[in-house]
Design a protein around this motif. Sequence first.
Motif, PDB file in Angstrom:
ATOM      1  N   GLU A 106     -84.964 -14.550  20.183  1.00  0.00           N
ATOM      2  CA  GLU A 106     -83.766 -15.260  20.629  1.00  0.00           C
ATOM      3  C   GLU A 106     -83.000 -14.459  21.684  1.00  0.00           C
ATOM      4  O   GLU A 106     -82.361 -15.020  22.568  1.00  0.00           O
ATOM      5  CB  GLU A 106     -82.873 -15.531  19.413  1.00  0.00           C
ATOM      6  CG  GLU A 106     -81.706 -16.426  19.668  1.00  0.00           C
ATOM      7  CD  GLU A 106     -80.914 -16.712  18.409  1.00  0.00           C
ATOM      8  OE1 GLU A 106     -79.940 -17.467  18.508  1.00  0.00           O
ATOM      9  OE2 GLU A 106     -81.244 -16.179  17.331  1.00  0.00           O
ATOM     10  N   LEU A 109     -83.774 -15.470  25.295  1.00  0.00           N
ATOM     11  CA  LEU A 109     -83.397 -16.776  25.832  1.00  0.00           C
ATOM     12  C   LEU A 109     -82.351 -16.666  26.934  1.00  0.00           C
ATOM     13  O   LEU A 109     -82.432 -17.367  27.938  1.00  0.00           O
ATOM     14  CB  LEU A 109     -82.866 -17.691  24.720  1.00  0.00           C
ATOM     15  CG  LEU A 109     -83.890 -18.492  23.931  1.00  0.00           C
ATOM     16  CD1 LEU A 109     -83.183 -19.473  23.015  1.00  0.00           C
ATOM     17  CD2 LEU A 109     -84.875 -19.199  24.816  1.00  0.00           C
ATOM     18  N   SER A 138     -77.356 -19.267  24.536  1.00  0.00           N
ATOM     19  CA  SER A 138     -78.150 -19.802  25.644  1.00  0.00           C
ATOM     20  C   SER A 138     -78.213 -21.316  25.539  1.00  0.00           C
ATOM     21  O   SER A 138     -78.440 -21.862  24.457  1.00  0.00           O
ATOM     22  CB  SER A 138     -79.569 -19.233  25.612  1.00  0.00           C
ATOM     23  OG  SER A 138     -80.381 -19.916  26.525  1.00  0.00           O
ATOM     24  N   LYS A 141     -81.417 -23.313  24.030  1.00  0.00           N
ATOM     25  CA  LYS A 141     -81.672 -23.657  22.619  1.00  0.00           C
ATOM     26  C   LYS A 141     -81.855 -25.158  22.424  1.00  0.00           C
ATOM     27  O   LYS A 141     -82.544 -25.592  21.514  1.00  0.00           O
ATOM     28  CB  LYS A 141     -80.508 -23.180  21.748  1.00  0.00           C
ATOM     29  CG  LYS A 141     -80.648 -21.803  21.212  1.00  0.00           C
ATOM     30  CD  LYS A 141     -79.494 -21.516  20.271  1.00  0.00           C
ATOM     31  CE  LYS A 141     -79.807 -20.356  19.385  1.00  0.00           C
ATOM     32  NZ  LYS A 141     -78.739 -20.089  18.424  1.00  0.00           N
ATOM     33  N   ASP A 142     -81.208 -25.932  23.284  1.00  0.00           N
ATOM     34  CA  ASP A 142     -81.250 -27.398  23.154  1.00  0.00           C
ATOM     35  C   ASP A 142     -82.357 -28.047  23.980  1.00  0.00           C
ATOM     36  O   ASP A 142     -82.489 -29.266  23.987  1.00  0.00           O
ATOM     37  CB  ASP A 142     -79.892 -27.987  23.563  1.00  0.00           C
ATOM     38  CG  ASP A 142     -78.763 -27.489  22.671  1.00  0.00           C
ATOM     39  OD1 ASP A 142     -78.997 -27.312  21.456  1.00  0.00           O
ATOM     40  OD2 ASP A 142     -77.658 -27.249  23.194  1.00  0.00           O
ATOM     41  N   MET A 148     -86.594 -23.503  17.649  1.00  0.00           N
ATOM     42  CA  MET A 148     -86.080 -22.360  16.900  1.00  0.00           C
ATOM     43  C   MET A 148     -86.846 -22.307  15.573  1.00  0.00           C
ATOM     44  O   MET A 148     -86.930 -23.300  14.850  1.00  0.00           O
ATOM     45  CB  MET A 148     -84.577 -22.497  16.653  1.00  0.00           C
ATOM     46  CG  MET A 148     -83.740 -22.621  17.927  1.00  0.00           C
ATOM     47  SD  MET A 148     -83.898 -21.255  19.080  1.00  0.00           S
ATOM     48  CE  MET A 148     -83.138 -19.937  18.163  1.00  0.00           C
TER      49      MET A 148
END
Length: 190
Positions: A106, A109, A138, A141-142, A148
């Motif tokens: 993570e 990112l 960040s 993430k979407d 994730m």
Amino acid sequence: MKTGLFFGSFNPIHIGHLILANAMIQSGEVDEVWFVVSPHNPFKKRGSLLHEFDRLDMVNAAIQDNYKFRASDIEFRMPKPSYTVDTLVYLQEKNPKHSFKVIVGEDNLAGFKKWKNHEIILEDYGLLVYPRPHAKPSDLKDHKNVKMINAPMVDISATYIRSCVKEDKDFRYMVPEGVRTLIQSKGYYK
């Protein structure tokens, strides 16, 4: 075959890497994980980096009892510095029946948009992301191709292991036994 690519210097590989790779398989997102040993990360200084074949030997020693894990030396034969996107394109050409995903922490990112051709990596392959302590937020993430993964936060550092070796401190619970044996018998990190 759904294949996760875990890139790293693995200097040395440690139980944190193995726990994360196993979590990727347990998530159902991939069937296998290839540990892609990087000759030299363009974002890191060389410093105490062992020779790539020594690091590959340690990866092989660490994963020998898990048929879902594989060590890859593909980047040894590619132009230096090696970039993830170039490795992905090459691997996809050579392994058309595989569907590749890149495994990253993570903490990577936030800087991912600095990677060479990051858009191609996101659109054509996708990322499997494991949690890391103190990761910066960040917007990636979407992204539809960023997944994730629920995995333990294992904060073991290869830097710490190397310092333990150098200072003759016990490091046996941080690396698989085969890796510990190689480090000690070959005098790595002294």
